[in-house]
Enzyme design. Structure first.
Site, PDB file in Angstrom:
ATOM      1  CG  HIS A   1      -2.147  -1.236   1.072  1.00 60.91           C
ATOM      2  ND1 HIS A   1      -2.632  -1.473  -0.184  1.00 60.91           N
ATOM      3  CD2 HIS A   1      -3.167  -1.185   1.804  1.00 60.91           C
ATOM      4  CE1 HIS A   1      -3.725  -1.994   0.006  1.00 60.91           C
ATOM      5  NE2 HIS A   1      -4.013  -2.166   1.805  1.00 60.91           N
TER       6      HIS A   1
ATOM      7  CG  HIS B   1      -7.802   0.336   2.206  1.00 64.93           C
ATOM      8  ND1 HIS B   1      -8.310  -1.089   3.231  1.00 64.93           N
ATOM      9  CD2 HIS B   1      -7.116  -0.573   1.675  1.00 64.93           C
ATOM     10  CE1 HIS B   1      -7.415  -1.630   3.460  1.00 64.93           C
ATOM     11  NE2 HIS B   1      -7.096  -1.925   2.071  1.00 64.93           N
TER      12      HIS B   1
ATOM     13  CD  GLU C   1      -8.709  -2.812  -0.732  1.00 64.09           C
ATOM     14  OE1 GLU C   1      -7.725  -2.752  -1.001  1.00 64.09           O
ATOM     15  OE2 GLU C   1      -8.846  -3.761  -0.167  1.00 64.09           O
TER      16      GLU C   1
END
Length: 352
Positions: free
Chosen positions: A105, A179, A313
């Site tokens: 991420h 997210h 997502e």
């Protein structure tokens, strides 16, 4: 329609503010200039009762110490990059190993943990916020100066649109997503195991033991990954199918849309009557059922536990740089990165 603003804390000598968008029907969306974090979304159930349908903290400091990316924008690249390294034009780039030996991420200080500049948007039928961040060349190991804009826009149809734009001065990787963890029961009254998910997908990406795609694209028919006609999330949580067991009993997989262009995802909670229709231009959606959320802290007064939320997502394929058959996430200097997803909330008025 209006935008409310309040100070909620301080981060590295910068002010952290929460902005709340309010439409004419009373729906509200709140977000921070820190990480573009969506902190609350208040929408009605079938009885007209407004409740929060996302996971978030009441205190800003909890986002620094506890948050598993609640509501945040993650980047430059969402998901894991194997070995925290990649090559472009024969040159190797080493990234931050924030989930050793891999990169997750965007790294140790990804887009989720920086202060974004803001600009309010007030239109006749919509209100929102533009958020800006310049990720410098070498940021967490990525090449190129990347100018990123995130736009949150709430309209009177109870739709929240999220649009990402990116421009680089050097070839680089970009794959952004939001997210947010959704829970349509309202105020976390129940977990998400009985939520029903339906989407236009007949394939999913196989994951290896490191939770990174192996490169194989599997058919979802006759598996717990077939959501074309709607399926309760509990069927995957309780399944003995190896891919469900691998990720901690549930889902943490990229589901590949059946066609290019606009695709939809529907999430529903029968008891509250709430539904969420997601429309996106992205090629896949990573469905994560919060299989590892259990922890000794509270989320808005509710103890953190597995399956308390579900992430949808919308993004490009994870670890695409290591799989030439996947759609590319390479951004060239002459191109514009563009991703858009709309979240429409509504409630049916029929009895359960």
């Amino acid at each position: 329609m209006e935008i409310l603003e309040r100070w909620v804390g301080q981060y590295q000598d910068e002010m952290v503010r929460e902005y709340t968008f309010v439409n004419d029907s009373g729906m509200t969306v709140s977000c921070l200039n820190f990480g573009c974090v969506i902190t609350k979304i208040m929408v009605p159930d079938r009885q007209g009762k407004f409740e929060n349908v996302v996971l978030g903290f009441e205190e800003f400091e909890d986002y620094l110490d506890l948050s598993p990316y609640f509501g945040a924008v993650v980047g430059r690249v969402a998901g894991r990059i194997q070995g925290a390294r990649f090559e472009l034009d024969g040159q190797e780039y080493r990234l931050a190993e924030n989930q050793p030996p891999n990169h997750l991420h965007g790294g140790k200080k990804g887009f989720n943990s920086v202060i974004w500049k803001t600009e309010k948007i007030v239109e006749e039928h919509a209100v929102g916020l533009k958020l800006f961040y310049l990720s410098p060349d070498g940021d967490e190991g990525y090449p190129g100066n990347l100018e990123t804009t995130v736009t949150y826009l709430l309209n009177n149809k109870n739709e929240l649109s999220i649009t990402f734009k990116g421009k680089t001065d050097q070839k680089t990787l970009v794959n952004l997503n939001n997210h947010t963890y959704f829970n349509l029961s309202g105020n976390l009254k129940r977990d998400c195991s009985e939520h029903i998910l339906q989407l236009e997908s007949d394939r999913f990406l196989e994951l290896g033991a490191d939770l990174i795609p192996t490169g194989r694209v599997l058919a979802s028919r006759n598996t717990p990954f077939d959501f074309q006609h709607g399926r309760r999330l509990s069927t995957g949580i309780q399944s003995s199918y190896p891919q469900n067991v691998l990720v901690g009993k549930g889902y943490d997989h990229p589901l590949v849309f059946t066609k290019e262009g606009e695709n939809t995802v529907m999430l529903s909670d029968e008891e509250s009557g709430r539904s969420l229709l997601v429309t996106t231009n992205q090629p896949c959606v990573v469905v994560y059922t919060a299989n590892h959320l259990e922890a000794p802290y509270s989320i808005s007064g509710v103890r953190a536990r597995n399956y308390l939320g579900v992430c949808l997502e919308t993004q490009g394929f994870p670890d695409a740089i290591h799989h030439p058959a996947f759609p590319t996430v390479i951004l060239e200097p002459q191109d514009l990165y563009y991703s858009t997803t709309t979240y429409r909330f509504f409630a049916n008025t029929l009895g359960v």
